[in-house]
Design a protein around this motif. Structure first.
Motif, PDB file in Angstrom:
ATOM      1  N   ALA A 122       0.827  -1.202   0.000  1.00 22.29           N
ATOM      2  CA  ALA A 122       0.000   0.000   0.000  1.00 22.29           C
ATOM      3  C   ALA A 122       0.863   1.256   0.000  1.00 22.29           C
ATOM      4  CB  ALA A 122      -0.934  -0.010   1.212  1.00 22.29           C
ATOM      5  N   LEU A 123       1.920   1.257   0.825  1.00 20.79           N
ATOM      6  CA  LEU A 123       2.836   2.398   0.869  1.00 20.79           C
ATOM      7  C   LEU A 123       3.541   2.576  -0.470  1.00 20.79           C
ATOM      8  CD1 LEU A 123       4.547   4.605   2.216  1.00 20.79           C
ATOM      9  CD2 LEU A 123       6.039   2.783   3.100  1.00 20.79           C
ATOM     10  N   VAL A 124       4.043   1.493  -1.027  1.00 18.47           N
ATOM     11  CA  VAL A 124       4.734   1.551  -2.321  1.00 18.47           C
ATOM     12  C   VAL A 124       3.793   2.092  -3.398  1.00 18.47           C
ATOM     13  CG1 VAL A 124       5.667   0.100  -4.163  1.00 18.47           C
ATOM     14  CG2 VAL A 124       6.431  -0.244  -1.807  1.00 18.47           C
ATOM     15  N   THR A 125       2.549   1.658  -3.354  1.00 18.17           N
ATOM     16  CA  THR A 125       1.560   2.120  -4.342  1.00 18.17           C
ATOM     17  C   THR A 125       1.285   3.612  -4.195  1.00 18.17           C
ATOM     18  OG1 THR A 125       0.510  -0.065  -4.409  1.00 18.17           O
ATOM     19  CG2 THR A 125      -0.798   1.810  -5.175  1.00 18.17           C
ATOM     20  N   GLN A 135       2.178   9.061  -6.582  1.00 19.12           N
ATOM     21  CA  GLN A 135       2.685  10.423  -6.408  1.00 19.12           C
ATOM     22  C   GLN A 135       3.854  10.729  -7.340  1.00 19.12           C
ATOM     23  OE1 GLN A 135       3.657  10.492  -2.237  1.00 19.12           O
ATOM     24  NE2 GLN A 135       1.521  10.684  -1.567  1.00 19.12           N
ATOM     25  N   LYS A 136       4.683   9.717  -7.614  1.00 19.25           N
ATOM     26  CA  LYS A 136       5.920   9.950  -8.361  1.00 19.25           C
ATOM     27  C   LYS A 136       5.877   9.468  -9.810  1.00 19.25           C
ATOM     28  CE  LYS A 136       8.860   9.613  -4.247  1.00 19.25           C
ATOM     29  NZ  LYS A 136      10.045   8.959  -3.634  1.00 19.25           N
ATOM     30  N   GLY A 137       5.000   8.516 -10.106  1.00 17.20           N
ATOM     31  CA  GLY A 137       4.985   7.908 -11.435  1.00 17.20           C
ATOM     32  C   GLY A 137       4.598   8.906 -12.514  1.00 17.20           C
ATOM     33  N   GLY A 145       3.135   1.592 -18.594  1.00 17.66           N
ATOM     34  CA  GLY A 145       3.554   0.256 -18.186  1.00 17.66           C
ATOM     35  C   GLY A 145       2.442  -0.490 -17.474  1.00 17.66           C
ATOM     36  N   ILE A 146       1.706   0.208 -16.629  1.00 15.11           N
ATOM     37  CA  ILE A 146       0.584  -0.410 -15.910  1.00 15.11           C
ATOM     38  C   ILE A 146      -0.509  -0.833 -16.880  1.00 15.11           C
ATOM     39  CG2 ILE A 146      -1.316   0.055 -14.311  1.00 15.11           C
ATOM     40  CD1 ILE A 146       0.605   1.892 -12.788  1.00 15.11           C
ATOM     41  N   ILE A 147      -0.850   0.052 -17.804  1.00 16.99           N
ATOM     42  CA  ILE A 147      -1.905  -0.251 -18.778  1.00 16.99           C
ATOM     43  C   ILE A 147      -1.527  -1.474 -19.613  1.00 16.99           C
ATOM     44  CG2 ILE A 147      -3.088   0.607 -20.842  1.00 16.99           C
ATOM     45  CD1 ILE A 147      -2.822   3.445 -19.586  1.00 16.99           C
ATOM     46  N   ALA A 148      -0.276  -1.526 -20.053  1.00 19.20           N
ATOM     47  CA  ALA A 148       0.186  -2.650 -20.873  1.00 19.20           C
ATOM     48  C   ALA A 148       0.157  -3.956 -20.077  1.00 19.20           C
ATOM     49  CB  ALA A 148       1.600  -2.368 -21.381  1.00 19.20           C
ATOM     50  N   ALA A 199       4.457  -1.108  -8.642  1.00 15.20           N
ATOM     51  CA  ALA A 199       5.452  -0.794  -7.608  1.00 15.20           C
ATOM     52  C   ALA A 199       6.659  -0.053  -8.172  1.00 15.20           C
ATOM     53  CB  ALA A 199       5.894  -2.079  -6.917  1.00 15.20           C
ATOM     54  N   ALA A 200       6.972  -0.287  -9.438  1.00 16.72           N
ATOM     55  CA  ALA A 200       8.190   0.273 -10.042  1.00 16.72           C
ATOM     56  C   ALA A 200       8.252   1.794  -9.977  1.00 16.72           C
ATOM     57  CB  ALA A 200       8.305  -0.184 -11.492  1.00 16.72           C
TER      58      ALA A 200
END
Length: 229
Positions: free
Chosen positions: A92-95, A100-102, A109-112, A145-146
């Motif tokens: 949850a924290l990583v997400t 906030q940063k992505g 990348g998420i959509i793909a 997470a990336a």
């Protein structure tokens, strides 16, 4: 290649194969891991095998008893709940940080990854289905997470995944081989992507925590049904 390098490679191979056999349930909690049997199963010497066992002890997948050898570590509902709660909090924290940063590349990348995961259909067997879906599911969550921007958090995340993997495999088989369960997961992932792309980091954090905790009651029932608790 030096003898030290060769021994290290053998230990790595033994570690990987034994770990996979434990997490996938070929060895069950409490099973005694006899050195003679392991050497024959993996066709490897005692030295590399001991090194592999020591690494698995450190990861809490194997227990070592003085003068009694090695056993597969026990499983319990209490441990399941503790591991999953800790993992869900971390994810949850990583997400939250990732939202906030992505940037654009993170979103793409998420959509793909989500699209690829939703289209697991062309497979030849049940086991192939399990392998393909699991690989794409992990890739989807890795893509999320990336974007967090922290190597240390990603390292901790990898460690937590290793620790829950035995429990996760029980959930995975229950989910992948159920049409209804897979459909539910597809809906969860679709809703999750919508929130991630909305930019609402607090809602994304809350949703990811809930998403990570959904396997707990399912795994609990499996453990009880198999008499593992």
């Amino acid at each position: 290649m030096t003898s030290t390098e060769e021994k290290g490679n053998l230990a790595d191979a033994a570690y990987g194969r034994l770990k996979r056999d434990i997490t996938e349930g070929h060895f069950t909690p409490g099973d005694k891991l006899l050195m003679s049997s392991l050497k024959a199963r993996y066709e490897i010497g005692a030295g590399p095998m001991r090194e592999a066992l020591s690494r698995l002890v450190a990861e809490r997948l194997v227990t070592a008893e003085s003068q009694k050898g090695f056993r597969v570590a026990p499983m319990s509902v209490a441990q399941l709940q503790d591991l999953y709660y800790a993992r869900a909090q971390l994810e949850a924290l990583v997400t939250e940080l990732a939202v906030q940063k992505g940037g654009d590349n993170w979103e793409a990348g998420i959509i793909a990854a989500a699209h690829t995961l939703s289209r697991v259909t062309q497979v030849q067997s049940a086991e192939e289905m399990l392998s393909v879906w699991d690989s794409r599911h992990k890739a989807f969550h890795n893509a999320i997470a990336a974007g967090c921007g922290s190597d240390k958090l990603m390292e901790l995340r990898s460690t937590m995944l290793d620790q829950v993997e035995r429990y996760r495999q029980l959930w995975l088989r229950e989910t992948v081989f159920s049409t209804d369960a897979l459909a539910l997961k597809r809906d969860e992932h679709k809703d999750l992507v919508t929130v991630l792309l909305s930019g609402d980091s607090q809602q994304a954090r809350a949703m990811m925590f809930d998403h990570m905790m959904t396997p707990v009651p399912i795994i609990t029932e499996i453990l009880r049904a198999r008499g593992l608790v």
